[in-house]
Structure formats: C-alpha cells, structure tokens
Enzyme design. Structure first.
Site, PDB file in Angstrom:
ATOM      1  N   PHE A 128      47.229  36.464  38.961  1.00 52.47           N
ATOM      2  CA  PHE A 128      46.649  36.646  40.305  1.00 52.47           C
ATOM      3  C   PHE A 128      46.130  35.268  40.578  1.00 52.47           C
ATOM      4  O   PHE A 128      45.544  34.392  39.913  1.00 52.47           O
ATOM      5  CB  PHE A 128      45.500  37.587  39.626  1.00 52.47           C
ATOM      6  CG  PHE A 128      44.691  38.010  40.777  1.00 52.47           C
ATOM      7  CD1 PHE A 128      45.039  39.224  41.596  1.00 52.47           C
ATOM      8  CD2 PHE A 128      43.449  37.351  41.391  1.00 52.47           C
ATOM      9  CE1 PHE A 128      44.177  39.594  42.571  1.00 52.47           C
ATOM     10  CE2 PHE A 128      42.781  37.815  42.451  1.00 52.47           C
ATOM     11  CZ  PHE A 128      43.160  39.094  42.900  1.00 52.47           C
ATOM     12  N   ASP A 199      42.847  38.074  30.792  1.00 60.13           N
ATOM     13  CA  ASP A 199      42.229  38.726  31.908  1.00 60.13           C
ATOM     14  C   ASP A 199      42.612  40.327  32.129  1.00 60.13           C
ATOM     15  O   ASP A 199      43.747  40.648  32.059  1.00 60.13           O
ATOM     16  CB  ASP A 199      42.870  38.071  33.248  1.00 60.13           C
ATOM     17  CG  ASP A 199      42.164  38.664  34.592  1.00 60.13           C
ATOM     18  OD1 ASP A 199      41.668  39.839  34.692  1.00 60.13           O
ATOM     19  OD2 ASP A 199      41.913  37.888  35.644  1.00 60.13           O
ATOM     20  N   TYR A 224      34.752  46.514  39.252  1.00 63.58           N
ATOM     21  CA  TYR A 224      34.845  47.194  40.336  1.00 63.58           C
ATOM     22  C   TYR A 224      36.194  48.076  40.264  1.00 63.58           C
ATOM     23  O   TYR A 224      36.535  48.622  41.247  1.00 63.58           O
ATOM     24  CB  TYR A 224      34.429  46.716  41.676  1.00 63.58           C
ATOM     25  CG  TYR A 224      35.447  45.110  41.819  1.00 63.58           C
ATOM     26  CD1 TYR A 224      36.627  45.263  42.131  1.00 63.58           C
ATOM     27  CD2 TYR A 224      34.805  44.034  41.507  1.00 63.58           C
ATOM     28  CE1 TYR A 224      37.392  44.212  42.422  1.00 63.58           C
ATOM     29  CE2 TYR A 224      35.491  42.884  41.552  1.00 63.58           C
ATOM     30  CZ  TYR A 224      36.851  42.855  41.979  1.00 63.58           C
ATOM     31  OH  TYR A 224      37.728  41.855  42.224  1.00 63.58           O
ATOM     32  N   LYS A 225      36.962  48.052  39.457  1.00 66.27           N
ATOM     33  CA  LYS A 225      38.315  48.375  39.487  1.00 66.27           C
ATOM     34  C   LYS A 225      38.375  49.559  38.814  1.00 66.27           C
ATOM     35  O   LYS A 225      37.568  50.816  39.111  1.00 66.27           O
ATOM     36  CB  LYS A 225      39.476  47.562  39.058  1.00 66.27           C
ATOM     37  CG  LYS A 225      39.886  46.196  39.847  1.00 66.27           C
ATOM     38  CD  LYS A 225      40.714  45.442  39.603  1.00 66.27           C
ATOM     39  CE  LYS A 225      40.758  44.294  40.568  1.00 66.27           C
ATOM     40  NZ  LYS A 225      41.390  42.867  39.989  1.00 66.27           N
ATOM     41  N   ARG A 372      51.716  49.037  46.239  1.00 70.88           N
ATOM     42  CA  ARG A 372      50.876  49.364  44.749  1.00 70.88           C
ATOM     43  C   ARG A 372      50.551  50.786  44.731  1.00 70.88           C
ATOM     44  O   ARG A 372      49.373  51.201  45.829  1.00 70.88           O
ATOM     45  CB  ARG A 372      50.016  48.540  44.580  1.00 70.88           C
ATOM     46  CG  ARG A 372      50.291  47.602  43.439  1.00 70.88           C
ATOM     47  CD  ARG A 372      49.155  46.464  43.140  1.00 70.88           C
ATOM     48  NE  ARG A 372      47.693  46.668  43.814  1.00 70.88           N
ATOM     49  CZ  ARG A 372      46.791  46.077  43.458  1.00 70.88           C
ATOM     50  NH1 ARG A 372      46.803  45.152  42.410  1.00 70.88           N
ATOM     51  NH2 ARG A 372      45.510  46.146  43.970  1.00 70.88           N
TER      52      ARG A 372
HETATM   53  C1  PLP Z   1      40.976  41.757  40.807  1.00 70.93           C
HETATM   54  C2  PLP Z   1      41.463  40.511  40.024  1.00 70.93           C
HETATM   55  C3  PLP Z   1      40.416  39.385  40.027  1.00 70.93           C
HETATM   56  C4  PLP Z   1      39.233  39.254  41.022  1.00 70.93           C
HETATM   57  O1  PLP Z   1      38.524  38.128  40.677  1.00 70.93           O
HETATM   58  P1  PLP Z   1      37.029  38.298  41.626  1.00 70.93           P
HETATM   59  O2  PLP Z   1      36.694  37.198  41.062  1.00 70.93           O
HETATM   60  O3  PLP Z   1      36.616  39.700  41.101  1.00 70.93           O
HETATM   61  O4  PLP Z   1      37.539  38.331  42.773  1.00 70.93           O
HETATM   62  C5  PLP Z   1      40.949  38.279  39.286  1.00 70.93           C
HETATM   63  N1  PLP Z   1      41.977  38.221  38.201  1.00 70.93           N
HETATM   64  C6  PLP Z   1      42.812  39.385  38.161  1.00 70.93           C
HETATM   65  C7  PLP Z   1      43.921  39.533  37.523  1.00 70.93           C
HETATM   66  C8  PLP Z   1      42.712  40.557  39.169  1.00 70.93           C
HETATM   67  O5  PLP Z   1      43.234  41.614  39.180  1.00 70.93           O
END
Ligand code: PLP
Length: 413
Positions: A128, A199, A224-225, A372
């Site tokens: 990501f 992560d 939030y996911k 997705r």
């Molecule tokens: C959604 C996601 C993030 C998001 O990071 P934020 O700081 O909340 O914007 C980071 N890493 C991964 C792998 C994600 O899927």
C-alpha cells in the site's frame, strides 16, 4: 441465467448462516449491496447513540472531568486490549491511537532504535503506497543512515540479509487479497536478526490473526475497515511486550511516564503507553469501540469460514462473466492465500465500478485495472453475492459502463 446460478440454493445458505443475525446490527439501506467494507466498514446501529451520549453527557455535561470520570484517558489502552483479543495480542500490547500512517512511522522508528547497527527498511514494491511513502520519509530524514528498499513480492524472503533492520509487510494485500504466512516470514526475518512490522489493515476483523503465536514484533492497522470504527477512525499499534524498551521518536507528552507532572524532560512510559503521542481523539475512539465490541461478539473462526464461502460462491458465479466479458481473477482461489476480498482485473474496471453504483452495488476500484469486492461476513448475505453477479452481468450486457461521465476519474476511487 446460467446453470450454476440456478444450482446454488442461496436462501438455504442464508437460512443456515449462524452470523446472519449480525446484519440487523448495522445500518444498511434496503436494496444496496455494499462490497466496500474493506475500505470503510458499515455503520453499526449502536454507534449513533453512543456518540450522542459521549457528546451530550460526557463532553456536554462532564466537560474536562470526563478524562477521568468517563475514562477518556485510558480509552486508547482499553480499546487496544479489546483489539488485541481479535488478533492474538496480550493485554498491554496495543494502543488505539493516531492514523495507520503515523503508526507505521512510530513502529518503524521504534524497530530501528532496536537495530542501531543496521540501516535497511525492507518492503515489497506493491505494498500500500502510504507504507512505502513513510519508509521513504524516514530515509530522507535520516541523513544517510536509513535506506528504504523495496523488492518484488516474491523476492521478500531472499532480500532478508543481515543489513535489514526491519521488514514492513502487509499481511493481506490491499489489491489482490493475497495472505502472507505471518509465522513463517517472521521466523525468516528473525533468523537474520531483522524485526518485522506487520500491517494488519485488511486482517483485523477479517481473518484469524495470532500475533504472539507468530512471535510478531510490531503491528499496525486501520480502525475504519473491517473493525467498522467509522471514517477516519483511530488506528492501532501493537508492540510485543519484549520491545517496550524501544525509544519512541514521536516523543509526545501522552507517551510520557507522568504526563500530568509536566516535567521538563521526556521520560517514556514503561509500557505500551509510550507509543501514544498526543491527546487521544475521544469521539473517534468512542465510535471505534462500538465497532470492536460488535466484532468481539462474533466467532472469528465462523467469520473466516463464511468469508471463504462467500468468496467461493462469488468466484464460481463470476466464471461465465470471465469467459464472456474478460474479467480476470486476481485473487488466489486457494483458501490459505485468500483474504476477505475477491479482486478481478478488467481494462474497463474503473467505468464498471462506477456503473455498478447505478445498480445499487458499491465495490471499489484500485488503479490501474482492479475491481475489488470486499467480503464482510457480519453484514453480507449469500444472496447478495449472487445478486451482485447478476447486476454486474447487466452492466456488461447493456454496456452501462460506456458513458462519458465514467471515463473521467474522480479524485477518490
Ligand atoms: C487502508 C490502508 C492504510 C491506510 O492508512 P491511513 O493512515 O489510515 O490512511 C495503510 N496501509 C494499508 C495496507 C491499508 O490497506
């Protein structure tokens, strides 16, 4: 309709689903099929009332006394412990705080402080983006001491050499949904003396995770996911108890051993509290706690079982569309390597995802060509999956995606 669509008795699957009662605990508009809970989880019905209570009573009436009276000050630790029960951490190893990006910075720099003789932060190039951006920022700040290195996904284990201080890896890939073997990769990293930051953004609440069983060092992830904590919910940070002596670089006063002594010099708290930085975001934490509490009511093995069954059903029903309209399955079919989402590549992926909204299906698109479909077993039904494929077939058959407005990409996909 094809034979496969008719052959699956989805109403029987829904009737026998032990998680079915959870759907009613969420606010979901009738008719909508929401397949984006891996990006922003749905709203638990209890969240509104809880926020009204926090705002009206705890903030409105209690004012500053609520830091103690309503236990605001210990919320990051309390909610962290609850998240820990979902992902195999012990009490006192997780704080709910800050954003995932900020927590990546904190975990990476903490790991670097434990490996001062080494300078490489390793990750996969397709991680990501924020994960890699944070690595690059640390490199830029370090004045030559730290190097951010990314390699191809399958080259990670070979790239674990004795100059690697820390490996940053996402357990469930955000596009493909591929699941990494946390225990095996952690072991391989430890064998060369490196630490690992996992992560868990697409893992917590989606698949069973056992951080301590895998001997994990650090982990971070989103609230939030799959945890349904609300837009921009606080994230979380796990540090194994053996790493609590790591030096926090974001040395804010909430990580101090005695924040309310207002001492002149920084003295980090002994435990996980040292990974906090500033004043906790109480409203966001309150909403997050509702989502986490709800998730804790469900059996994670049951969630995983249903998630895989939903995915199998989706893949099976998509096969005719792959043949006719050129969708290409990106997720693995094998259960061990598949997270709680199914991804397809298609050259018109962006337009198709937009057109699906006309048919009341929300999925998401990830550049350059990935559709997705997030699978959230707490509020998706088997019949939603079959219905999604039927609506997708309509989008393709009528070329509903081929409209000028869908050829222009929006800022948020
Ligand atoms: C959604 C996601 C993030 C998001 O990071 P934020 O700081 O909340 O914007 C980071 N890493 C991964 C792998 C994600 O899927």
């Amino acid at each position: 309709m094809t034979d496969t669509l008719l052959s699956t008795d989805v109403s029987a699957l829904d009737a026998a689903d032990p998680l079915a009662p959870f759907r009613d605990r969420f606010h979901l508009r009738e008719g909508l099929i929401y397949l984006d809970g891996n990006s922003l989880g749905a709203l638990p019905k209890a969240t509104g009332d809880r926020l009204a209570e926090v705002v009206g009573s705890e903030w409105g009436e209690g004012l500053i006394t609520s830091w103690l009276g309503a236990e605001w000050s210990t919320a990051p630790r309390r909610i962290g412990d609850k998240i820990g029960r979902l992902i195999g951490a012990a009490p006192g190893e997780i704080v709910a705080t800050d954003s995932t990006s900020v927590n990546i910075f904190k975990a990476l720099t903490a790991a670097l402080s434990l490996r001062r003789e080494r300078g490489v932060i390793l990750s996969e190039a397709t991680n990501f983006p924020t994960d890699v951006y944070m690595m690059q920022g640390i490199e830029a700040f370090s004045g030559g001491r730290v190097k951010a290195v990314t390699v191809a996904p399958d080259a990670i284990v070979d790239a674990l050499t004795d100059d690697v201080a820390v490996l940053l890896l996402t357990q469930v890939h955000y596009k493909s949904g591929r699941v990494r073997d946390m225990a095996a990769i952690t072991r391989a990293a430890h064998d060369v003396g490196a630490l690992v930051v996992w992560d868990l953004s697409h893992s917590a609440g989606a698949i069973p995770v056992d951080l301590n069983g895998a001997n994990a060092d650090f982990a971070i992830g989103c609230g939030y996911k799959f945890l349904n904590g609300g837009p921009g919910a606080p994230a979380y940070l796990f540090a194994a108890a053996r790493h609590h002596a790591a030096t926090p670089v974001l040395s804010g006063w909430f990580g101090h051993a005695r924040p309310f002594d207002f001492e002149e010099d920084y003295d980090p708290a002994a435990g996980i509290e040292r990974f906090q930085c500033g004043t906790p975001p109480v409203l966001g934490l309150s909403a997050l706690e509702v989502g986490v509490d709800l998730m804790l009511e469900a059996d994670m093995a049951e969630i995983r079982r249903k998630s895989l069954a939903l995915g199998d059903l989706f893949i099976e029903h998509m096969q005719p569309l792959c043949d006719t309209y050129g969708f290409e399955l990106v997720s693995t079919q094998g259960h061990a390597e598949r997270g709680s989402q199914v991804a397809y590549a298609h050259p018109q992926g962006y337009q198709i995802v937009q057109a699906l909204k006309e048919f009341d299906v929300i999925a998401d698109f990830r550049a350059p060509d990935i559709l997705r479909f997030g699978l959230t077993p707490l509020y998706l039904r088997y019949r939603d999956i079959v219905e999604t494929v039927e609506r997708l077939e309509k989008v393709c058959a009528t070329r509903a995606w081929d409209k000028p407005q869908y050829h222009q990409r929006a800022a948020v996909t």
